[in-house]
Design a protein around this motif. Structure first.
Motif, PDB file in Angstrom:
ATOM      1  N   GLU A  11      29.345  43.560  47.219  1.00 15.31           N
ATOM      2  CA  GLU A  11      28.977  42.660  46.119  1.00 15.31           C
ATOM      3  C   GLU A  11      29.058  43.389  44.782  1.00 15.31           C
ATOM      4  O   GLU A  11      29.505  42.842  43.784  1.00 15.31           O
ATOM      5  N   GLU A 208      31.309  31.381  49.660  1.00 12.83           N
ATOM      6  CA  GLU A 208      31.407  31.975  50.992  1.00 12.83           C
ATOM      7  C   GLU A 208      31.304  30.918  52.068  1.00 12.83           C
ATOM      8  O   GLU A 208      31.954  30.962  53.095  1.00 12.83           O
ATOM      9  N   SER A 211      34.634  28.957  52.070  1.00  9.26           N
ATOM     10  CA  SER A 211      35.796  29.693  52.558  1.00  9.26           C
ATOM     11  C   SER A 211      35.592  30.123  54.003  1.00  9.26           C
ATOM     12  O   SER A 211      36.427  30.811  54.565  1.00  9.26           O
ATOM     13  N   ARG A 212      34.486  29.736  54.585  1.00 10.44           N
ATOM     14  CA  ARG A 212      34.174  30.075  55.985  1.00 10.44           C
ATOM     15  C   ARG A 212      33.980  31.568  56.193  1.00 10.44           C
ATOM     16  O   ARG A 212      33.987  32.024  57.323  1.00 10.44           O
ATOM     17  N   VAL A 213      33.853  32.299  55.089  1.00  6.48           N
ATOM     18  CA  VAL A 213      33.539  33.715  55.259  1.00  6.48           C
ATOM     19  C   VAL A 213      32.207  33.835  55.986  1.00  6.48           C
ATOM     20  O   VAL A 213      32.010  34.696  56.830  1.00  6.48           O
ATOM     21  N   ASP A 215      31.060  32.018  58.303  1.00  5.81           N
ATOM     22  CA  ASP A 215      31.201  31.872  59.752  1.00  5.81           C
ATOM     23  C   ASP A 215      31.506  33.209  60.413  1.00  5.81           C
ATOM     24  O   ASP A 215      30.992  33.524  61.481  1.00  5.81           O
ATOM     25  N   VAL A 216      32.374  33.960  59.740  1.00  2.64           N
ATOM     26  CA  VAL A 216      32.712  35.271  60.281  1.00  2.64           C
ATOM     27  C   VAL A 216      31.516  36.203  60.172  1.00  2.64           C
ATOM     28  O   VAL A 216      31.166  36.921  61.100  1.00  2.64           O
ATOM     29  N   MET A 217      30.880  36.146  59.001  1.00  2.00           N
ATOM     30  CA  MET A 217      29.755  37.043  58.738  1.00  2.00           C
ATOM     31  C   MET A 217      28.582  36.773  59.675  1.00  2.00           C
ATOM     32  O   MET A 217      27.916  37.681  60.148  1.00  2.00           O
ATOM     33  N   ILE A 218      28.368  35.489  59.932  1.00  2.00           N
ATOM     34  CA  ILE A 218      27.169  35.118  60.673  1.00  2.00           C
ATOM     35  C   ILE A 218      27.244  35.618  62.109  1.00  2.00           C
ATOM     36  O   ILE A 218      26.238  35.849  62.762  1.00  2.00           O
ATOM     37  N   SER A 219      28.484  35.810  62.601  1.00  2.00           N
ATOM     38  CA  SER A 219      28.589  36.361  63.950  1.00  2.00           C
ATOM     39  C   SER A 219      28.559  37.879  63.906  1.00  2.00           C
ATOM     40  O   SER A 219      28.783  38.543  64.901  1.00  2.00           O
ATOM     41  N   SER A 428      24.650  27.118  58.201  1.00  2.00           N
ATOM     42  CA  SER A 428      25.392  26.524  59.313  1.00  2.00           C
ATOM     43  C   SER A 428      25.493  25.010  59.176  1.00  2.00           C
ATOM     44  O   SER A 428      25.999  24.328  60.051  1.00  2.00           O
ATOM     45  N   HIS A 430      27.136  21.886  57.595  1.00  2.00           N
ATOM     46  CA  HIS A 430      28.304  21.458  56.831  1.00  2.00           C
ATOM     47  C   HIS A 430      28.306  19.945  56.753  1.00  2.00           C
ATOM     48  O   HIS A 430      27.902  19.269  57.685  1.00  2.00           O
TER      49      HIS A 430
END
Lengths: 445, 306
Positions: A11, A208, A211-213, A215-219, A428, A430
């Motif tokens: 950041e 974020e 852009s579905r970032v 989704d990646v981050m949350i996993s 989560s 949408h």
């Protein structure tokens, strides 16, 4: 914890290495400086053109006693009003002052004709002069002996020198005008930081999410870590900016201002900072033929006092970071719960309302820095950063500052805890446009 | 043993039901395909397994224990939409995500260089993500997903946006991952990829699981007892010889004089007499059962004619 560090790093880097950040960070102080120097520069170079007034004095008492100065020049004229007006019709700086015959009894019998608009200061100047002359003339009619002498003795001129009464230190001369201006500026800075950096956090969370970032981050990382990383990362950016600004300001105050100001003034400023008696200084300088404006001297003493500035900047820093963290936590929660920035507007009212209240209270400090509402708002965490910044330059006990800071940081921790809950559910979600009621419900999951 | 077992998953959104009592069992070490038409609920199921979305009812078990958030961190997840920071440079972003997965900066750099090399995309390293095409971003996302070598990989539509060459590359990598012991779950519309690489599938339609199981078993069990015979040098007309034994669907001869016949045999009847008869009267080149393609099964299942 390690993940928070990695996120903070990202950041921070993303923002600080941006061209726009570098430019605003360097340009803002320069702009601020130019802005604050502007009035002085305009006074010095802009100047006003001198205006000429022909004075037609039917009473014969006023014209000879009017005093010309830099702004206006009076020339007694023996002619009719019509001729005088027609004579210099083309000259914009020309005007005619007409004094009626019975001005002593009928004070409204004075008229000013100008070819272009006159200014308030000129009008005030002229009417004040006429008033004084009339007063003197009226006094004369009482046939008092040695009137001139008496008047001379009666004359008084007051220069108010204010002192900040502090328990810890000996009283130092302070300029309340300078203090409240400094307070306003600090409050403004805080206001802008809270709003601008807060919404940076919010929009970046929304981005974020879109852009579905996320989704990646949350996993990969816990939502709380994501949120904290973002808040602290942006806080670090804000801190960097304010530290750079602070350094520039201190530099200007301690090096640049003293070197461009006349040296005799700076000597006096130093003496004031050293605790010298202002009255004595003024008298002494007066004897040397140098006129010193007391309020100017005290203001200069305040703003070039490095210790004073450092104290203010430190507290500014602490309140800024505390206030930012508190608001950023709320902004992050809102950002996480909406899909689009437009949807956030309804929710951000909750955040902007206290900021605006704080801002209004900040304005009230100008009038009365010690009123009850100002006092309490400087402790309530949602308004305290801005209001406290307005109060501090006026001079308040350190214990109050500390209490306010502690309250602020404790509230921040509580806000982060609550926001974390909303964030976790919000990221989560949408396609839902949550209301405040929904957010409240999410708190209880 | 099952690595994932999702039981009776139901998920409703305001307007519709995305998943209705769906149960899937994903064997460890398999390549598992989630099939279904658009909007069937595949992505929702994947998001539930990843704990991005919570189901309204039902449970997900990981290694036979109720799944926790910590289990999720052992999953490599490739979302359908690219989840990358658009303004960030490719290399920097890959390192960032790799470090979040627990790799050191050095280790992630070494591994990334290897993968970039393998896909010959070294010169993308300093490009911004927003300058990449969809397929390019997909590649980066794929590398980032598998970089930390998770035991469970979940890919949502991994083939979308790939040209055939890159799709093949991807298939090889998926099989390679399985051979190294990983379990791979992916959703797709690409049926050829299903036959080539999937061990097991689940077909979801209208929020329901309508077909589950081993790919070979499914295909064989949905065969229609249709065979093709390729032959040449027929002494008699093979059509006449065989027509009492089975139903002849098609019969043709190509320019080389080679015959091709498609026949249908009654359920449970013996095919040996047919083979003997054909063999006596011609030179058989091949005798093959037609197993329906996954594509056929998919279409029939979705249309309710399976």
């Amino acid at each position: 914890m390690n993940n928070i560090g990695i996120i903070i790093g990202r950041e921070y880097k993303e923002r600080v290495y941006k061209k726009s950040f570098i430019i605003t960070t360097i340009l803002m102080p320069v702009l601020l400086l130019l802005l604050s120097a502007a009035p002085a520069l305009i006074m010095r170079y802009g100047g006003t053109t001198k205006r000429n007034f022909a004075v037609i004095d039917k009473s014969g008492i006023i014209a000879s006693k009017l005093v010309s100065d830099d702004e206006v020049e009076f020339t007694p004229l023996e002619s009719s009003l019509q001729d005088a007006l027609a004579a210099n019709y083309e000259d914009d700086n020309y005007g005619v002052l007409y004094i009626g015959e019975n001005i002593l009894t009928d004070t409204n019998d004075a008229k000013l004709y100008t070819n272009s608009s006159s200014s308030v200061t000129i009008e005030a100047n002229i009417s004040k002069q006429i008033e004084k002359i009339i007063e003197t003339e009226r006094l004369k009619q009482y046939n008092i002996e040695n009137l001139d002498k008496i008047l001379e003795q009666v004359k008084a001129s007051v220069h108010l020198t204010t002192f900040r009464n502090e328990k810890e230190k000996e009283s130092t001369a302070s300029s309340s005008a300078a203090a409240s201006v400094v307070g306003m500026i600090l409050g403004f800075i805080l206001y802008f930081f809270l709003v601008i950096y807060g919404s940076i956090v919010m929009t970046s969370v929304i981005e974020e999410k879109n852009s579905r970032v996320l989704d990646v981050m949350i996993s990969t990382v816990k939502p709380f870590q994501m949120m904290m990383g973002k808040i602290l990362g942006v806080a670090a950016v804000a801190a960097t900016q304010i530290i750079i600004w602070g350094a520039i300001i201190v530099l200007i105050a301690s090096v640049v201002i003293p070197s461009i100001m006349p040296s005799d003034l700076m000597e006096n400023v130093k003496a004031v900072q050293g605790g010298a008696d202002i009255q004595a200084l003024v008298a002494q300088s007066g004897a040397q033929g140098i006129e010193i404006d007391t309020s100017m001297l005290t203001a200069m003493a305040s703003i070039t006092d490095t210790g004073y500035i450092t104290m203010i900047l430190t507290t500014l820093f602490l309140f800024l970071i505390g206030g930012f963290l508190l608001y950023a936590a709320l902004y992050a929660a809102i950002g996480a719960s909406v899909d689009q920035a437009q949807d956030a507007q309804q929710l951000t009212i909750v955040i902007t309302a206290p900021i605006i209240v704080a801002f209004v209270v900040l304005m009230m400090i100008m009038q009365d820095p010690n009123s009850q509402i100002v006092y309490w708002c400087s402790f309530i965490p949602f308004t305290s950063p801005i209001v406290m910044m307005g109060r501090i330059p006026v001079g308040i006990p350190t214990s109050e500052i500390i209490t306010s800071l502690v309250l602020l940081y404790v509230t921040f921790i509580a806000a982060v805890w609550l926001s974390g809950k909303i964030y976790k559910i919000g990221v989560s979600m949408h396609g839902v446009k949550p209301s405040l009621k929904d957010l409240w419900r999410w708190l209880h999951y | 043993m099952n690595i994932i077992r999702a039981e009776h998953i139901t998920k409703r959104f305001t307007a519709h039901t995305a998943l209705d009592d769906v149960t899937v069992e994903i064997p460890q070490g398999s390549v598992y395909g989630l099939l279904g038409p658009n909007g069937a609920g595949k992505t929702t199921l994947i998001r539930i397994i990843n704990r991005i979305t919570m189901p309204d009812s039902g449970h997900v078990f990981f290694h036979d224990k109720e799944m926790t958030q910590d289990d999720v961190y052992r999953i490599g997840y490739l979302p359908e939409e690219r989840g990358l920071y658009r303004k960030m440079k490719v290399g920097e972003q890959a390192i960032f995500l790799a470090r979040l997965k627990g790799l050191s900066r050095h280790e992630s750099l070494v591994r990334l260089k290897k993968w970039f090399n393998k896909f010959s995309i070294e010169d993308w390293w300093d490009k911004k993500v927003e300058d990449l095409s969809k397929g390019m971003a997909q590649k980066i996302q794929f590398i980032v997903t598998i970089l930390h070598e998770p035991k469970l990989l979940i890919f949502d539509e991994p083939f979308s946006g790939f040209d055939p060459i890159n799709a093949n590359l991807l298939k090889e990598e998926i099989l390679g991952l399985r051979d190294k012991g990983a379990t791979v779950i992916f959703s797709t519309h690409n049926m050829s990829s299903v036959e080539e690489i999937c061990d097991h599938i689940t077909l979801i339609n209208l929020s329901k699981n309508i077909l589950s199981g081993n790919v070979d078993e499914i295909r064989h069990s949905h065969g229609n007892n249709i065979f093709t015979i390729q032959y040449r040098n027929a002494e008699k007309d093979l059509k006449e010889v065989l027509q009492n034994k089975c139903e002849i669907l098609e019969c043709s001869t190509d320019i080389m004089g080679q015959g091709l016949m498609k026949i249908h045999i009654e359920n449970d009847s013996d095919i040996r007499p047919i083979i003997s008869l054909a063999n006596e009267n011609s030179e058989i080149r091949s005798f093959t059962e037609i197993i329906p393609s996954m594509n056929d099964i998919f279409i029939r299942a979705v249309n309710g004619t399976l």
